[in-house]
Each structure stands twice: as structure tokens, then as C-alpha cells.
Write an enzyme that holds these catalytic residues in place. Structure first.
Site, PDB file in Angstrom:
ATOM      1  N   ASP A   1       0.812  -1.209   0.000  1.00 25.77           N
ATOM      2  CA  ASP A   1       0.000   0.000   0.000  1.00 25.77           C
ATOM      3  C   ASP A   1       0.852   1.267   0.000  1.00 25.77           C
ATOM      4  O   ASP A   1       2.071   1.235   0.211  1.00 25.77           O
ATOM      5  CB  ASP A   1      -0.921   0.011   1.227  1.00 25.77           C
ATOM      6  CG  ASP A   1      -2.124  -0.901   1.065  1.00 25.77           C
ATOM      7  OD1 ASP A   1      -2.361  -1.372  -0.051  1.00 25.77           O
ATOM      8  OD2 ASP A   1      -2.827  -1.138   2.074  1.00 25.77           O
TER       9      ASP A   1
ATOM     10  N   LYS B   1      -3.511   3.419  -2.251  1.00 29.84           N
ATOM     11  CA  LYS B   1      -4.671   4.304  -2.336  1.00 29.84           C
ATOM     12  C   LYS B   1      -4.346   5.583  -1.583  1.00 29.84           C
ATOM     13  O   LYS B   1      -4.011   5.553  -0.399  1.00 29.84           O
ATOM     14  CB  LYS B   1      -5.921   3.646  -1.750  1.00 29.84           C
ATOM     15  CG  LYS B   1      -6.362   2.388  -2.490  1.00 29.84           C
ATOM     16  CD  LYS B   1      -7.734   1.924  -2.044  1.00 29.84           C
ATOM     17  CE  LYS B   1      -7.738   1.421  -0.621  1.00 29.84           C
ATOM     18  NZ  LYS B   1      -6.937   0.179  -0.445  1.00 29.84           N
TER      19      LYS B   1
ATOM     20  N   MET C   1      -7.422   9.707   8.950  1.00 28.42           N
ATOM     21  CA  MET C   1      -7.906  10.135   7.628  1.00 28.42           C
ATOM     22  C   MET C   1      -8.941  11.256   7.722  1.00 28.42           C
ATOM     23  O   MET C   1      -9.917  11.278   6.991  1.00 28.42           O
ATOM     24  CB  MET C   1      -8.501   8.933   6.873  1.00 28.42           C
ATOM     25  CG  MET C   1      -7.518   7.803   6.650  1.00 28.42           C
ATOM     26  SD  MET C   1      -8.266   6.269   6.042  1.00 28.42           S
ATOM     27  CE  MET C   1      -9.087   5.681   7.536  1.00 28.42           C
TER      28      MET C   1
END
Length: 284
Positions: free
Chosen positions: A59, A81, A195
Site C-alpha cells: 500500500d 490508495k 484520515m
């Protein structure tokens, strides 16, 4: 370093009649948490898995220093991502992982932090279980733990917080932040939001509206445990403006609660400065 193009790996693994092309048993999948970035925070079990890997799906938040533990001839497939920019959507990552495992190859699925804490690891484990593919899970130090030790903000403290809440600061669709604000605004707890930088103004506004004082200590920790780590402290009222002033970008954590006030004592070299690099040695 062997970095594979997605097109090579996305070739169909099943013929038209649905029967598997490979006569081999499925390969073992190892879901590994790479920790918050500092390679010295990897677990011994993670290091052993990395050193033995032949095929890795990794990732965006896996640091280059962690990838250095891989053998030079390991096939590396980047499936990262980032905010509003995905190399592959999650469904395609899962499909790719299943196809590779069905071909008989062991697969190392490498995720930043801990895969079971906002890392979509649970979804990937579900897919593997449903497909009958054997897998193991190697936990990693989650970003909140790494940040807490690195910047001098303990997650719990008898004088400030008797509970810890880890939450995500964004949603999976366009419905907006449909969060349990009364729960997040309870007193005597520490809240860490992953996030959430892009939604910081709304998060701070909602926490105040649901009961937290505007002067509640709050912090942003950017690139936790990495050499260019920064910690910016303030209050719920002024944290959004501080983020703009200092150009805070993901990956960054939002930390809210009385424990943030301890940073001035636990990180004396940073006292009196709003935003400075705070790469600190984490005691063993």
C-alpha cells in the site's frame, strides 16, 4: 527491485467454464501490518515474513525503509490508495489477491499500520475466508500508538483520559460525516481520528457543538514516526486554522483530549513552538 505492472497480474485466472486454470493448491496469503513507518517498529514476525516474501502487494503508506527488508528478487506490486486517487479500487485489489493466491503462489499483503485498524484488512480476510484460501494475520503497530510515543502525547492517563476511541474521519461515500458525535464528545477520553484532515473544520465544529469545550487540547500529527514528522498543537477552536497555516497534508492524525496538554512536559524541546519537526527517539 522488481515492480510489476498491474496489467500483467490482472490477466484472467479462470477459463470460460469457471474451473480453475491451476492444478496447484492455493497459495498462503499473509496479511502483514507494516507499522506507522519507522522500520524499527516492525514486529519480528513481520520482518521474517518480509524477508521470506516472493510476491508482495503493498500500500501507499508502507515506507521505503520497510520495503528494504524484502529480498531483491521479490515481485512487488503497488496497489496504493491516496485521498481521491486510487491505483486500484479495493474490489480490484481483492480480486488480484485472490487470483494470485489461486495460482498457487504465496502472497504477502503489506499494509501500513495495522491492517485490522482502518486498513481494510477485515474485508480482505473475509474474501480470503469465503474463497477457501488459507491466510495468516501479522498485526502491526497502529499509527496512533506510534504517534503517541513519538510526539509525547500518551493515549491514556489517569488524570485526563480513562478511555480511548479510534475513529475514521472520513466516510466511504458522499453521505457526509455520519458519525456518533455525542459518543466522540464524551469527557475524560482521548479521541484519535484517522484520515480526517480534509474534514478537520467539520470535525472540530461538531465536537464543540456536541459538548466539548472550544479550548479542549487538540493536535495534528503528520507523518508519525518518520524523519519529517511534525506535531502541531492547539485547541479544537483553532486547530483548523493552524492546519491551513502550516500546510498539513495526509497522512496525519487528529488527537483530541486532555492528554494533548502533556506534550509540553513530555517533549520539552518542542515547548513554545506551534509546529516543528519532532522526530524523537522512542524508548524501548
Amino acid at each position: 527491485m522488481s515492480v510489476m505492472e498491474h496489467s500483467r497480474w490482472l490477466a484472467p485466472a479462470w477459463p470460460a467454464d469457471g474451473a480453475p486454470m491451476s492444478e496447484h493448491p492455493p497459495g498462503q496469503v499473509t496479511l502483514v501490518g507494516a507499522g506507522p513507518g519507522d522500520p524499527e517498529l516492525l514486529t519480528l514476525k513481520a520482518v521474517k515474513a518480509l524477508q521470506a516474501a516472493k510476491l508482495v502487494l503493498y500500500d501507499h503508506l508502507v515506507s521505503p525503509a520497510v520495503l528494504d527488508f524484502l529480498p531483491p528478487d521479490a515481485d512487488r506490486v503497488y496497489v496504493g490508495k491516496e485521498s481521491s486517487r486510487h491505483t486500484l479500487p479495493q474490489a480490484s485489489i481483492i480480486e488480484l489477491m485472490l487470483r494470485l493466491a489461486r495460482s498457487g503462489r504465496p502472497v504477502l499483503r503489506l499494509k501500513g499500520g495495522d491492517g485490522y485498524i482502518f486498513g481494510r484488512g477485515g474485508e480482505e480476510a473475509q474474501a480470503l475466508a469465503a474463497a477457501g484460501i488459507p491466510f495468516t494475520v501479522v498485526p502491526g503497530l497502529t499509527a496512533a500508538q506510534g504517534a503517541a510515543a513519538s510526539v509525547g502525547i500518551p493515549l491514556t492517563h489517569r488524570d485526563h483520559a480513562c478511555a480511548l476511541v479510534l475513529a475514521t474521519g472520513h466516510t466511504r461515500d458522499e453521505r457526509g460525516l455520519d458519525m456518533d458525535w455525542p459518543m466522540l464528545a464524551r469527557p475524560r477520553q482521548t479521541v484519535v481520528l484517522y484520515m480526517g484532515v480534509n474534514n478537520l473544520p467539520q470535525i472540530c465544529r461538531q465536537l464543540i457543538a456536541h459538548g466539548l469545550q472550544a479550548d479542549t487540547p487538540a493536535a495534528l500529527v503528520e507523518k508519525a514516526t518518520l524523519p519529517d514528522e511534525r506535531c502541531i498543537t492547539g485547541t479544537l477552536a483553532d486547530l483548523p486554522q493552524l492546519a491551513l497555516t502550516h500546510g498539513v497534508k495526509p497522512p496525519a492524525l487528529i488527537m483530541v483530549g486532555g492528554v494533548v496538554s502533556l506534550r509540553a512536559q513530555l517533549m520539552p524541546l518542542a515547548e513554545g513552538s506551534t509546529a516543528i519537526p519532532t522526530r524523537a527517539r522512542i524508548a524501548a
